[in-house]
Motif scaffolding. Sequence first.
Motif, mmCIF file in Angstrom:
data_model
loop_
_atom_site.group_PDB
_atom_site.id
_atom_site.type_symbol
_atom_site.label_atom_id
_atom_site.label_comp_id
_atom_site.label_asym_id
_atom_site.label_seq_id
_atom_site.Cartn_x
_atom_site.Cartn_y
_atom_site.Cartn_z
ATOM 1 N N GLU A 94 -47.434 -1.408 87.223
ATOM 2 C CA GLU A 94 -47.697 -0.019 86.855
ATOM 3 C C GLU A 94 -46.832 0.391 85.667
ATOM 4 N N GLY A 95 -47.503 0.865 84.593
ATOM 5 C CA GLY A 95 -46.800 1.336 83.407
ATOM 6 C C GLY A 95 -46.329 0.250 82.466
ATOM 7 N N LYS A 96 -46.519 -0.993 82.829
ATOM 8 C CA LYS A 96 -46.091 -2.090 81.962
ATOM 9 C C LYS A 96 -47.229 -2.490 81.015
ATOM 10 N N THR A 97 -46.955 -3.470 80.145
ATOM 11 C CA THR A 97 -47.927 -3.872 79.124
ATOM 12 C C THR A 97 -48.431 -5.283 79.383
ATOM 13 N N ILE A 98 -49.748 -5.449 79.300
ATOM 14 C CA ILE A 98 -50.381 -6.749 79.470
ATOM 15 C C ILE A 98 -50.886 -7.224 78.111
ATOM 16 N N LEU A 99 -50.514 -8.442 77.737
ATOM 17 C CA LEU A 99 -51.038 -9.058 76.521
ATOM 18 C C LEU A 99 -52.389 -9.673 76.861
ATOM 19 N N VAL A 100 -53.440 -9.200 76.198
ATOM 20 C CA VAL A 100 -54.805 -9.635 76.483
ATOM 21 C C VAL A 100 -55.289 -10.537 75.358
ATOM 22 N N SER A 101 -55.872 -11.673 75.731
ATOM 23 C CA SER A 101 -56.409 -12.599 74.739
ATOM 24 C C SER A 101 -57.459 -11.908 73.885
ATOM 25 N N SER A 102 -57.383 -12.136 72.581
ATOM 26 C CA SER A 102 -58.364 -11.559 71.658
ATOM 27 C C SER A 102 -59.714 -12.256 71.767
ATOM 28 N N GLN A 103 -59.786 -13.358 72.521
ATOM 29 C CA GLN A 103 -61.016 -14.133 72.614
ATOM 30 C C GLN A 103 -61.971 -13.621 73.690
ATOM 31 N N THR A 104 -61.539 -12.653 74.473
ATOM 32 C CA THR A 104 -62.339 -12.246 75.622
ATOM 33 C C THR A 104 -62.794 -10.799 75.534
ATOM 34 N N HIS A 105 -64.009 -10.547 76.013
ATOM 35 C CA HIS A 105 -64.500 -9.188 76.221
ATOM 36 C C HIS A 105 -64.737 -8.938 77.706
ATOM 37 N N THR A 106 -65.472 -9.848 78.350
ATOM 38 C CA THR A 106 -65.797 -9.664 79.769
ATOM 39 C C THR A 106 -64.554 -9.685 80.641
ATOM 40 N N SER A 107 -63.660 -10.643 80.419
ATOM 41 C CA SER A 107 -62.477 -10.759 81.279
ATOM 42 C C SER A 107 -61.568 -9.543 81.138
ATOM 43 N N ALA A 108 -61.477 -8.994 79.924
ATOM 44 C CA ALA A 108 -60.679 -7.781 79.726
ATOM 45 C C ALA A 108 -61.292 -6.611 80.491
ATOM 46 N N ALA A 109 -62.627 -6.517 80.472
ATOM 47 C CA ALA A 109 -63.298 -5.449 81.214
ATOM 48 C C ALA A 109 -63.116 -5.651 82.718
ATOM 49 N N LEU A 110 -63.201 -6.901 83.174
ATOM 50 C CA LEU A 110 -62.989 -7.189 84.597
ATOM 51 C C LEU A 110 -61.575 -6.811 85.011
ATOM 52 N N LEU A 111 -60.596 -7.109 84.176
ATOM 53 C CA LEU A 111 -59.214 -6.729 84.478
ATOM 54 C C LEU A 111 -59.104 -5.221 84.649
ATOM 55 N N SER A 112 -59.755 -4.463 83.772
ATOM 56 C CA SER A 112 -59.721 -3.011 83.874
ATOM 57 C C SER A 112 -60.332 -2.526 85.189
ATOM 58 N N VAL A 113 -61.448 -3.130 85.578
ATOM 59 C CA VAL A 113 -62.103 -2.760 86.840
ATOM 60 C C VAL A 113 -61.194 -3.072 88.024
ATOM 61 N N LEU A 114 -60.585 -4.247 88.025
ATOM 62 C CA LEU A 114 -59.718 -4.633 89.142
ATOM 63 C C LEU A 114 -58.495 -3.721 89.237
ATOM 64 N N GLN A 115 -57.959 -3.321 88.080
ATOM 65 C CA GLN A 115 -56.804 -2.425 88.109
ATOM 66 C C GLN A 115 -57.144 -1.088 88.765
ATOM 67 N N SER A 116 -58.310 -0.556 88.440
ATOM 68 C CA SER A 116 -58.664 0.764 88.963
ATOM 69 C C SER A 116 -59.241 0.705 90.371
ATOM 70 N N GLN A 117 -60.022 -0.347 90.680
ATOM 71 C CA GLN A 117 -60.744 -0.395 91.943
ATOM 72 C C GLN A 117 -60.055 -1.221 93.023
ATOM 73 N N HIS A 118 -59.197 -2.148 92.623
ATOM 74 C CA HIS A 118 -58.630 -3.090 93.593
ATOM 75 C C HIS A 118 -57.126 -2.924 93.766
ATOM 76 N N TRP A 119 -56.415 -2.749 92.649
ATOM 77 C CA TRP A 119 -54.964 -2.696 92.709
ATOM 78 C C TRP A 119 -54.404 -1.290 92.537
ATOM 79 N N ASN A 120 -55.204 -0.378 92.039
ATOM 80 C CA ASN A 120 -54.780 1.015 91.843
ATOM 81 C C ASN A 120 -53.525 1.114 90.977
ATOM 82 N N ILE A 121 -53.573 0.459 89.815
ATOM 83 C CA ILE A 121 -52.473 0.540 88.859
ATOM 84 C C ILE A 121 -53.031 0.869 87.480
ATOM 85 N N THR A 122 -52.165 1.397 86.622
ATOM 86 C CA THR A 122 -52.508 1.683 85.229
ATOM 87 C C THR A 122 -51.488 0.990 84.333
ATOM 88 N N THR A 123 -51.983 0.281 83.330
ATOM 89 C CA THR A 123 -51.081 -0.425 82.424
ATOM 90 C C THR A 123 -51.470 -0.147 80.985
#
Length: 274
Positions: A94-123
């Motif tokens: 929570e509140g920290k920074t994640i370095l996201v690969s520039s090669q991905t679109h779907t995986s970055a979107a999936l990470l966002s979904v999991l953060q909000s729907q599964h882990w309840n964190i914001t980064t």
Amino acid sequence: MAIRLGRIGYLNVLPIYHPLESGIIENDFEVVSGPPSKLNILMDEGKLDISAASSIEYARHAEKYYLVPDIAIGSRGPVQSVLLLSRFPVEELEGKTILVSSQTHTSAALLSVLQSQHWNITTDYSIGSASFALQNGDRPDAILAIGDEALNLRYHPEYPHRIDLGEAWRELTGLPFIFGVWLVQRKSWEEHKEKLMDAAKKLIKGKEWGTANMAQICSMAAEKSCMTDEEMSSYFKGLVYDLGPEEKEGMLVFYRHLKESGLIERIPELIFIP
């Protein structure tokens, strides 16, 4: 006219492309290789006729494409090559920074979904290359790594917390997750229907040959990787190459989450080549 075929430059598509590139299945494709993000752009710009692409690319521009039936790249649990590598337990990000690969679109979107729907964190996020950052002595709080980079970094000693996004999606929904699909340009289809129908059939034949000869594929892949034959076999066993009813349902559930998060405007209908 040679069909312009996009190829993801990762080991996970080797079962599909090896029989095509080696001549086991004859073809005259003009193959363009690159990471998913590059192929998404080339498809969006109409520079490829048929290509592997991120599943989110279809969601964003469904009106431009047809889906190729019976072929995809995904997982029904751990995928091993889409990993959140963290210095902290996921609940402490929570509140920290994640370095996201520039090669991905779907995986970055999936990470966002999991953060909000599964882990309840914001980064926060930064975009870049994990390998480059680590080689230069940087140590991000967490890294979203995909493809071969994820396989190479998964046991990095300074990132003891490894969250497999395919497994996390399965925990959240009970469904497979489809990272990539094969798309046909509708404009190209109108002009070269027969050649593109033949290209789609050859892709599916490639998939069938590759999955039937997986031991050979695993040995070939291990030669180009730091992984052993046994590790490579475990990796490929976790992958899904079909696009059946469960996989389609997983795609639509993902799209519903994307719409709820404002990442896409509408949930597209899954429309396959006629």
